[in-house]
Structures are given as structure tokens and as C-alpha cells.
Write a protein that holds these residues in place. Structure first.
Motif, PDB file in Angstrom:
ATOM      1  N   GLY A 175     -10.102   2.333 -10.975  1.00 46.23           N
ATOM      2  CA  GLY A 175     -10.570   2.345  -9.595  1.00 46.23           C
ATOM      3  C   GLY A 175      -9.914   3.384  -8.701  1.00 46.23           C
ATOM      4  O   GLY A 175      -9.943   3.249  -7.471  1.00 46.23           O
ATOM      5  N   VAL A 176      -9.347   4.427  -9.291  1.00 47.13           N
ATOM      6  CA  VAL A 176      -8.690   5.483  -8.522  1.00 47.13           C
ATOM      7  C   VAL A 176      -9.509   6.764  -8.624  1.00 47.13           C
ATOM      8  O   VAL A 176      -9.921   7.160  -9.721  1.00 47.13           O
TER       9      VAL A 176
ATOM     10  N   GLY B  23      -1.212  -4.512  -3.432  1.00 46.32           N
ATOM     11  CA  GLY B  23      -2.217  -4.513  -2.380  1.00 46.32           C
ATOM     12  C   GLY B  23      -2.856  -3.157  -2.146  1.00 46.32           C
ATOM     13  O   GLY B  23      -3.323  -2.861  -1.033  1.00 46.32           O
ATOM     14  N   ILE B  24      -2.931  -2.355  -3.173  1.00 45.68           N
ATOM     15  CA  ILE B  24      -3.464  -0.994  -3.036  1.00 45.68           C
ATOM     16  C   ILE B  24      -4.901  -0.963  -3.527  1.00 45.68           C
ATOM     17  O   ILE B  24      -5.195  -1.316  -4.683  1.00 45.68           O
ATOM     18  N   THR B  25      -5.810  -0.528  -2.670  1.00 39.99           N
ATOM     19  CA  THR B  25      -7.222  -0.402  -3.021  1.00 39.99           C
ATOM     20  C   THR B  25      -7.745   0.943  -2.524  1.00 39.99           C
ATOM     21  O   THR B  25      -7.144   1.597  -1.676  1.00 39.99           O
ATOM     22  N   ASP B  26      -8.887   1.344  -3.064  1.00 34.36           N
ATOM     23  CA  ASP B  26      -9.569   2.579  -2.635  1.00 34.36           C
ATOM     24  C   ASP B  26      -8.603   3.772  -2.616  1.00 34.36           C
ATOM     25  O   ASP B  26      -8.553   4.551  -1.662  1.00 34.36           O
TER      26      ASP B  26
ATOM     27  N   LYS C 280      -4.138  -1.650 -13.512  1.00 37.30           N
ATOM     28  CA  LYS C 280      -4.922  -2.320 -12.472  1.00 37.30           C
ATOM     29  C   LYS C 280      -4.111  -3.421 -11.801  1.00 37.30           C
ATOM     30  O   LYS C 280      -4.119  -3.572 -10.575  1.00 37.30           O
TER      31      LYS C 280
ATOM     32  N   LEU D 261      -1.481  -2.097  -9.303  1.00 39.77           N
ATOM     33  CA  LEU D 261      -2.058  -1.721  -8.016  1.00 39.77           C
ATOM     34  C   LEU D 261      -2.454  -2.952  -7.205  1.00 39.77           C
ATOM     35  O   LEU D 261      -2.214  -3.010  -5.983  1.00 39.77           O
ATOM     36  N   ALA D 262      -3.029  -3.939  -7.876  1.00 36.37           N
ATOM     37  CA  ALA D 262      -3.479  -5.138  -7.168  1.00 36.37           C
ATOM     38  C   ALA D 262      -2.302  -5.892  -6.558  1.00 36.37           C
ATOM     39  O   ALA D 262      -2.365  -6.359  -5.411  1.00 36.37           O
TER      40      ALA D 262
END
Length: 520
Positions: free
Chosen positions: A388-389, A356-359, A349, A352-353
Motif C-alpha cells: 500500500g505504499v 498508524g501510517i496510511t497512504d 503491512k 505500518l498499521a
């Protein structure tokens, strides 16, 4: 068991006897050679998987063809149980100091199945044919220039550039009888004829090449052993549960490519033994490093951190294997010293954070008919949901997947598959899978100039220790780039009739060479 097995064999479809000169004589000689020590006057039935389109050994890059070609043909060299390259048809072989040629001395007294002697001309013809046809195992001839024949038992293979890996690749090249193939060459260099005929010198001669393939023990074999089975019948059975049941019923003697649940279900079955062979077979999720979201190394590292390695190995594969620590199967030499991969959802997590990777929404292709892989795909989908992927699962036929590898634009975002090292040589495996020049086998469209340079440099040196150091450096660079989720090295379960021996892992035929099987 033998009576039941023969009584319940599926009838052969479109049976055609091979027109091999001297075949009848060879079989008569075999019969007359029987004695009190000839304990193997018993045929065996072997189940393999997937369509068998040809017996031409040029397509022994397909496992089903390789399994059968291995008993009908010989190679110049092979690997022993210690991963050491040793002679087979060759009694001597030596790489020149500059790694640009290989000198070969052939074994005396080797004959093909029609009684013709093996000579250096047959070897030269075979290598030239593979190079000319240019498919299948011809890929192992990259850098092959020509063969110079000195006399019937001596030849020199000349390479177009220094290549210290070349002697090992000769273990994948089955030698053909020049005169027989030439006489049946047609317009395609014998490819049509070799679909259902053999031109080999191996311990078995193929006598039925359509329907269920039948191979009879060859009495003229240079390494004849009366304890080998008298015959092999190869049956295609794709479904692992069917193999399990046929083995228990006595209709099979050897079942290849069993899935983990079916291998476990055979435990304790009367007259059946299951061996877990330690083969160079890894389970991977390759990611497209050239296009789409997985071109971002942060995404790839997060996915690598998300998978439940120990859970997948224990719950899906029955603990039959070892979690990997890099791109090479754990049975290979020159492994990196990196720790084994493990799940870390918090760090996934965070990775990814920080990027800056979301959704994030991804798609993975898999082969649903392979039960274990279908379960692994579902497990990974669940693991990614926790960070969250979203992962969509889409089935794909293996042939369609192979056709996608020629262009980075068509390589799947993620592909779940097992990958078996064709040779116990880390350089061959790394070059095939991670060299940017290896179009068609580089499953991640991976490109790192440093890795390419290390692999090129290793291929030009004859110093084994120096090559090993370069391979370890290449593995560390590949790990840093995270082109795949390298899951685990798996054992290969093989079910077989109790009383057979020689069910051992092979380094060149997955998962075992039937040449080594004996009837106790």
C-alpha cells in the motif's frame, strides 16, 4: 587479437607527451632489458567508465582516477588477499601503543620515473600537500598532525588524537615526488599540472595524459616484472554493451564495470574470459533518517521488510552475490551474526498499521543509465505497491547526489546506489557511512550517539579483537535503526582477453589492481 586491437583504436585527442625528465632513458632501458623471458612486449587496452577529470592522485576517491593512479604511483602500505596490512614502499610500520603516531621505515632503492630517489621528504611533502589541498582522499587524513623526518628512510607520522585506523588509511595515499610537483606547483599546489602528468614511482609512467591515457612500463621500478604488459591504454567507454562488443571484437583487453546482462552475454565468447571478483561492493537504498516520512523508524523497517532480496539478486544480478545481513559488505571482517535480510510483506503491512501510517507516498532517486539499478528501482516500486505504499522514481546524476549530502535537508528520501568499501576495514567503512560527524559521506543523515561512541572507542584501541566486538555491537544498533535497505554484496564482473593472469579482486582499487596483471 592484438593486430585488430591496435588497428581499431580510437585516435587520441589532443595528444601531449609528458615532460618527465629521464622518461626517454627509462624507455630505452626497458627496451634493452628485453630477453627471452620478457613475455609481455604487448600493450593492453582497458575500458573504464565516467569522465576522467584529473590524474592527480588526490582525486583517487574517484574510481576512474584511482584505476590509473594505481599503476603510476605507490603507497606506503597495502592490503593482501587476506585483508592483512603489509608494506609496499614501507618495509616496516608500527603504530605507537597509545595510537598517536606511526613509525615508518622506507624501502631502499626506490626511484621516481625521472630517476630521482624516493626519500622520507617526499612522503612528508605528500601528506602535507593532501592535507593542505583538502579534497578527495584528504578525507583519510583526518587526525593527521605532522611528519617528522629522521633520515632519508625513516619518518614518524604524528596524529592529533589516538587513531588505530590510521595505518590502514595510508594504503589510499599515493606518494608524490616533492621536487617535481614543487617545480610545477603554480598557484594551486600542482593540481593543474597533475591533471595530465604523473610524479610517481609506480610500475608505469604516464606518457600521454590527455585523450586516451597511455602508461608505459617503467624499467626502473623497484619491483620490476618483465611479464607485466609493456603498456596500458585507458579508454573511456560508459556504455556496458559497447564494452561487451569491443571486447568480443578484440578492440579491448580488459573491460571494467560491466553490467550483469553484458557479462552473461560474454559467456562462451571466443578468446574472452569473465571473472566475478569478490569485492566489498554493496547495493543499498539509503533513507533520510532526519527528515520526511523516512525519519520514522517504522517506515524504514517496513521498507526494509518489503524488498524482494532473493528475487532481485537472482533475476537482476544473475545470482552474482550474497544477500546482506547488515550495513557491511559481506566480504568484510567482523560481521554481525544477524540473519540475512528477507522479504516479509505481511510483517511490513503490520508494521505500518501498528504505527498508524496510511497512504504513504515516497520518492526514490536512482541513476537510470545503470541498467541493473533501474530494474531494481522498478522491482522495489512493485514490492511497495503490495503493502500500500506509492513510490515515485526520479533520476539523478551522481554528481548532483553527492552535492546533496552536505545537508540533511537536501538528502533524498531514498537513494539507490552501490557503495564500495575503500578499505577492508569495518571501522573505516562504518565511520564513513554511519558516524554522525561524517558529513558528506553519511548518506542517511544517520545519528545514534551509541554508535558514535562505539566507533570513537574502537578507533582509540590497538586491540584488534576488542575493536571487532565494538564493530559488531555498532552493526546491531544500526540494524535496529534501519537507515537503509541493505540489499546484497555483489561480485564485480570483469571481462578480459584469455591468457591474462592476475585478474583478482583488490581491497583498495575497485575492482582490481592492474599492477597485478601479467601476460601468460
Amino acid at each position: 587479437m592484438r593486430t585488430r586491437a591496435l588497428a581499431r583504436l580510437v585516435p587520441l585527442a589532443a595528444v601531449a607527451a609528458l615532460a618527465l625528465a629521464g622518461c626517454a632513458a627509462a624507455q630505452d632501458a626497458q627496451s634493452s632489458s628485453g630477453s627471452s623471458t620478457d613475455t609481455a612486449n604487448t600493450p593492453l587496452v582497458v575500458a573504464y567508465s565516467n569522465p576522467l577529470n584529473t590524474l592527480d592522485p588526490i582525486r583517487s576517491d574517484y574510481n576512474q582516477t584511482n584505476t590509473i593512479a594505481d599503476v603510476a604511483y605507490d603507497t606506503l602500505v597495502t592490503y593482501d588477499a587476506q585483508n592483512t596490512l603489509v608494506g609496499s614502499l614501507a618495509t616496516e610500520f608500527s603504530l605507537a601503543p597509545d595510537a598517536t603516531s606511526v613509525a615508518i621505515t622506507l624501502r631502499d632503492g626506490v626511484t621516481f620515473h625521472d630517476g630521482s630517489p624516493l626519500t622520507a621528504d617526499d612522503v612528508a611533502y605528500t601528506l602535507d600537500r593532501y592535507k593542505k589541498v583538502g579534497v578527495g582522499i584528504a578525507s583519510y587524513l583526518n587526525g593527521y598532525g605532522s611528519t617528522t623526518v629522521t633520515d632519508p628512510t625513516h619518518l614518524t607520522i604524528t596524529l592529533t588524537a589516538p587513531n588505530g585506523l590510521f595505518p590502514g588509511t595510508l594504503s589510499k595515499l599515493y606518494i608524490l615526488e616533492k621536487a617535481l610537483v614543487t617545480a610545477n606547483a603554480g598557484t594551486d599546489d600542482g593540481q593543474t599540472w597533475l591533471q595530465s602528468h604523473d610524479a610517481g614511482s609506480g610500475p608505469y609512467a604516464i606518457t600521454t595524459g590527455t585523450g586516451d591515457v597511455v602508461a608505459q612500463r617503467f624499467a626502473g621500478y623497484w619491483d620490476f616484472d618483465a611479464k607485466r604488459p609493456s603498456q596500458y591504454t585507458f579508454r573511456r567507454i560508459d556504455e556496458s554493451p559497447t564494452k561487451r562488443d569491443e571486447l568480443k571484437a578484440g578492440n579491448l583487453d580488459i573491460a571494467l564495470a560491466l553490467q550483469s546482462p553484458d557479462a552473461a552475454a560474454l559467456a562462451g565468447a571466443d578468446g574472452v574470459t569473465v571473472a566475478d571478483l569478490k569485492v566489498p561492493n554493496g547495493a543499498y537504498m539509503f533513507m533520510n533518517t532526519a527528515n520526511g516520512p523516512t525519519a520514522n523508524v517504522a517506515v524504514r523497517k517496513a521498507l526494509q521488510l518489503a524488498y524482494d532480496y532473493s528475487g532481485g539478486l537472482d533475476q537482476i544480478r544473475g545470482g552474482k552475490g550474497t544477500v546482506e545481513n547488515g550495513p557491511l559488505p559481506q566480504t568484510m571482517p567482523c560481521l554481525t551474526s544477524s540473519p540475512a535480510f528477507s522479504q516479509n510483506l505481511d510483517l511490513a503491512k503490520q508494521t505500518l498499521a501498528q504505527a498508524g501510517i496510511t497512504d504513504l507516498h515516497l520518492t526514490m532517486r536512482f541513476q537510470p543509465a545503470i541498467t541493473d539499478q533501474a530494474r531494481e528501482a522498478t522491482l522495489f516500486q512493485s514490492d511497495l505497491r503490495k503493502i500500500g505504499v506509492t513510490l515515485d522514481l526520479q533520476p539523478i546524476a551522481f554528481a548532483d547526489y553527492l552535492s546533496s549530502l552536505g545537508n540533511p535537508d537536501t538528502i533524498p528520501q531514498l537513494m539507490l546506489l552501490q557503495d564500495t568499501a575503500a578499505l577492508p576495514d569495518p571501522g573505516v567503512y562504518l565511520t564513513k557511512a554511519y558516524d554522525s560527524k561524517s558529513t558528506g559521506t553519511n548518506r542517511a543523515a544517520y545519528h545514534n550517539p551509541q554508535v558514535d561512541a562505539l566507533l570513537d572507542q574502537a578507533a582509540t584501541t590497538s586491540d584488534t579483537a576488542a575493536r571487532c566486538t565494538m564493530y559488531q555491537q555498532a552493526q546491531n544498533l544500526i540494524n535496529a535503526d534501519a537507515p537503509s535497505v541493505s540489499m546484497y554484496t555483489l561480485t564485480a564482473p570483469v571481462g578480459y582477453r584469455t591468457g591474462l593472469t592476475g585478474i583478482t579482486a583488490s581491497q583498495t582499487v575497485y575492482p582490481l589492481s592492474l599492477k597485478g596483471v601479467r601476460v601468460a
